[in-house]
Design a protein around this motif. Structure first.
Motif, PDB file in Angstrom:
ATOM      1  N   MET A   1     -12.162 -10.053 -38.374  1.00 20.73           N
ATOM      2  CA  MET A   1     -11.752 -11.319 -37.743  1.00 20.73           C
ATOM      3  C   MET A   1     -10.234 -11.301 -37.505  1.00 20.73           C
ATOM      4  O   MET A   1      -9.468 -11.006 -38.407  1.00 20.73           O
ATOM      5  CB  MET A   1     -12.136 -12.496 -38.644  1.00 20.73           C
ATOM      6  N   PHE A   2      -9.822 -11.580 -36.264  1.00 24.35           N
ATOM      7  CA  PHE A   2      -8.408 -11.450 -35.905  1.00 24.35           C
ATOM      8  C   PHE A   2      -7.583 -12.703 -36.225  1.00 24.35           C
ATOM      9  O   PHE A   2      -6.368 -12.644 -36.294  1.00 24.35           O
ATOM     10  CB  PHE A   2      -8.287 -11.132 -34.415  1.00 24.35           C
TER      11      PHE A   2
ATOM     12  N   ARG B   1      -4.016  -5.347 -28.857  1.00 22.27           N
ATOM     13  CA  ARG B   1      -3.033  -4.312 -28.500  1.00 22.27           C
ATOM     14  C   ARG B   1      -2.293  -3.833 -29.744  1.00 22.27           C
ATOM     15  O   ARG B   1      -2.034  -4.620 -30.653  1.00 22.27           O
ATOM     16  CB  ARG B   1      -1.995  -4.884 -27.517  1.00 22.27           C
ATOM     17  N   THR B   2      -1.947  -2.568 -29.741  1.00 24.44           N
ATOM     18  CA  THR B   2      -1.088  -2.044 -30.804  1.00 24.44           C
ATOM     19  C   THR B   2       0.265  -1.690 -30.185  1.00 24.44           C
ATOM     20  O   THR B   2       0.352  -1.306 -29.009  1.00 24.44           O
ATOM     21  CB  THR B   2      -1.692  -0.791 -31.452  1.00 24.44           C
ATOM     22  N   TYR B   3       1.293  -1.856 -30.985  1.00 31.55           N
ATOM     23  CA  TYR B   3       2.665  -1.631 -30.510  1.00 31.55           C
ATOM     24  C   TYR B   3       3.389  -0.728 -31.506  1.00 31.55           C
ATOM     25  O   TYR B   3       3.188  -0.852 -32.719  1.00 31.55           O
ATOM     26  CB  TYR B   3       3.435  -2.957 -30.433  1.00 31.55           C
TER      27      TYR B   3
ATOM     28  N   SER C   1      -1.174 -15.433 -24.171  1.00 32.16           N
ATOM     29  CA  SER C   1      -0.435 -15.648 -25.407  1.00 32.16           C
ATOM     30  C   SER C   1      -0.836 -14.595 -26.419  1.00 32.16           C
ATOM     31  O   SER C   1      -1.931 -14.018 -26.345  1.00 32.16           O
ATOM     32  CB  SER C   1      -0.682 -17.057 -25.950  1.00 32.16           C
ATOM     33  N   THR C   2       0.046 -14.357 -27.366  1.00 32.29           N
ATOM     34  CA  THR C   2      -0.075 -13.213 -28.272  1.00 32.29           C
ATOM     35  C   THR C   2      -0.095 -13.685 -29.718  1.00 32.29           C
ATOM     36  O   THR C   2       0.859 -14.317 -30.185  1.00 32.29           O
ATOM     37  CB  THR C   2       1.127 -12.262 -28.054  1.00 32.29           C
ATOM     38  N   LEU C   3      -1.177 -13.373 -30.412  1.00 32.24           N
ATOM     39  CA  LEU C   3      -1.315 -13.727 -31.830  1.00 32.24           C
ATOM     40  C   LEU C   3      -1.105 -12.464 -32.660  1.00 32.24           C
ATOM     41  O   LEU C   3      -1.854 -11.492 -32.529  1.00 32.24           O
ATOM     42  CB  LEU C   3      -2.714 -14.310 -32.092  1.00 32.24           C
TER      43      LEU C   3
ATOM     44  N   ILE D   1      -4.657 -10.768 -27.823  1.00 33.28           N
ATOM     45  CA  ILE D   1      -4.203 -11.394 -26.582  1.00 33.28           C
ATOM     46  C   ILE D   1      -5.207 -12.476 -26.170  1.00 33.28           C
ATOM     47  O   ILE D   1      -6.408 -12.214 -26.076  1.00 33.28           O
ATOM     48  CB  ILE D   1      -4.093 -10.336 -25.456  1.00 33.28           C
ATOM     49  N   ILE D   2      -4.702 -13.659 -25.918  1.00 37.61           N
ATOM     50  CA  ILE D   2      -5.554 -14.764 -25.462  1.00 37.61           C
ATOM     51  C   ILE D   2      -5.024 -15.252 -24.111  1.00 37.61           C
ATOM     52  O   ILE D   2      -3.901 -15.780 -24.034  1.00 37.61           O
ATOM     53  CB  ILE D   2      -5.568 -15.919 -26.488  1.00 37.61           C
ATOM     54  N   PRO D   3      -5.787 -15.051 -23.055  1.00 40.16           N
ATOM     55  CA  PRO D   3      -5.312 -15.480 -21.722  1.00 40.16           C
ATOM     56  C   PRO D   3      -5.103 -16.995 -21.680  1.00 40.16           C
ATOM     57  O   PRO D   3      -5.846 -17.757 -22.314  1.00 40.16           O
ATOM     58  CB  PRO D   3      -6.452 -15.058 -20.788  1.00 40.16           C
ATOM     59  N   HIS D   4      -4.131 -17.418 -20.908  1.00 40.21           N
ATOM     60  CA  HIS D   4      -3.883 -18.855 -20.757  1.00 40.21           C
ATOM     61  C   HIS D   4      -5.092 -19.575 -20.146  1.00 40.21           C
ATOM     62  O   HIS D   4      -5.299 -20.762 -20.412  1.00 40.21           O
ATOM     63  CB  HIS D   4      -2.627 -19.087 -19.903  1.00 40.21           C
TER      64      HIS D   4
END
Lengths: 65, 249
Positions: free
Chosen positions: B1-2, B31-33, B49-51, B104-107
């Motif tokens: 669960m993210f 995504r990994t950075y 948006s980025t969690l 990543i959650i799109p607007h």
């Protein structure tokens, strides 16, 4: 909100300068925290001494500008 | 669960099972950075948006000479850029500090949530208001505290945030920051931070070695940093923050 007497006042305690790794670190109240080269510290010190001498001759709260 | 760390132990804002499931279903990508990489640039138009799931990221501004001021540190469970949903762009850059993973959650998904789930929308709003509360604490720290108190305050805050996220047991945590990063958080030079870190160790308050923080005396560190965790809106902070003592006003 604190009482007006608790408003920011000129600091009565001196800042403390220390030498660290070839530079001068200056700490004090009211968030004073800066690092200067030795030359800049020496010139700042002289500037403070000169300004203090002028400030002693001024009336408290007056603006001579 | 993210989303398990998002708003974890936040007063009146913990997600229900249905809300968490809805947020999870809105994730389009994970995504990994790598460490020390730009994630979003000020002024770019954002449509997602980025969690943050894992690792540390930061928000920062550069001065004209290119010197960086870190204006926020993000820990797992934080949205990095939820304010860009209504604002559409950021007024600061976002970068990784350590290697990181983010959902990543799109607007467009947030639009649907905003239309259909007012209580979840209120909690997303809570998240951005929590950001604002932390920014106010950072203003206080830079405006009123001396060098050692700035670092003490930041370490207490990070400890509390990581405890809330389930990533610190209250005495020891991996911070992922260098002393140079700490300098950019606290508006100090690295020489100054190095001296402060030594003072904290010599005074028996905490150690900071290889990005690992060990708090030796949380009560005295809290008092030294004038840290009051009320602005973090953590459920029952007295239970979750051992030996918390309110600084004298």
């Amino acid at each position: 909100m604190k009482s007006p007497s608790a408003e920011l006042q000129p600091e009565t305690e001196p800042g403390i300068a220390t030498a660290e790794q070839g530079v001068v670190v200056l700490d004090g109240q009211d968030g004073l925290a800066t690092t200067m080269t030795a030359d800049a510290a020496a010139r700042t010190g002289q500037s403070l001494i000169d300004a203090a001498a002028i400030a002693r001759s001024q009336k408290p709260g007056s603006n001579d500008d | 669960m993210f989303t398990e760390r998002f708003l974890r132990h936040k007063r009146g804002a913990t997600l229900s099972t249905a809300e968490r499931a809805r947020l999870e279903s809105g994730i389009s990508e994970v995504r990994t950075y790598k460490a020390r990489r730009l994630v979003a640039r000020a002024g770019e138009r954002l449509t997602e948006s980025t969690l943050l799931i894992d690792g540390f990221m930061c928000r920062y501004l550069d001065d004209r000479a290119g010197l960086r001021q870190l204006v926020a540190i993000h820990v797992p469970g934080d949205f990095l850029d939820l304010h860009a949903y209504p604002l559409q762009t950021l007024d600061h850059d976002v970068a990784t500090i350590t290697g990181a993973t983010a959902a990543i959650i799109p607007h467009s998904e947030l639009d649907i949530i905003a239309d259909a789930m007012p209580e979840l929308t209120r909690k997303l709003w809570f998240s951005t208001l929590l950001d604002a509360a932390i920014h106010r604490a950072w203003l206080f720290r830079l405006g009123r505290l001396d060098a050692i108190a700035r670092v003490a305050h930041f370490l207490c805050e990070t400890n509390a945030r990581l405890m809330s996220a389930g990533l610190s047991e209250g005495r020891r945590f991996a911070l992922g920051l260098t002393q140079s990063d700490l300098a950019e958080v606290c508006g100090l030079t690295t020489v100054h931070v190095n001296r402060v870190v030594r003072q904290l160790r010599e005074e028996g308050l905490c150690t900071f070695r290889s990005s690992l923080v060990e708090i030796l005396d949380l009560e005295r560190l809290t008092i030294r940093g004038q840290f009051n965790p009320a602005y973090l809106y953590i459920d029952d902070p007295a239970d979750r923050l051992p030996s918390f003592t309110r600084p004298k006003s």
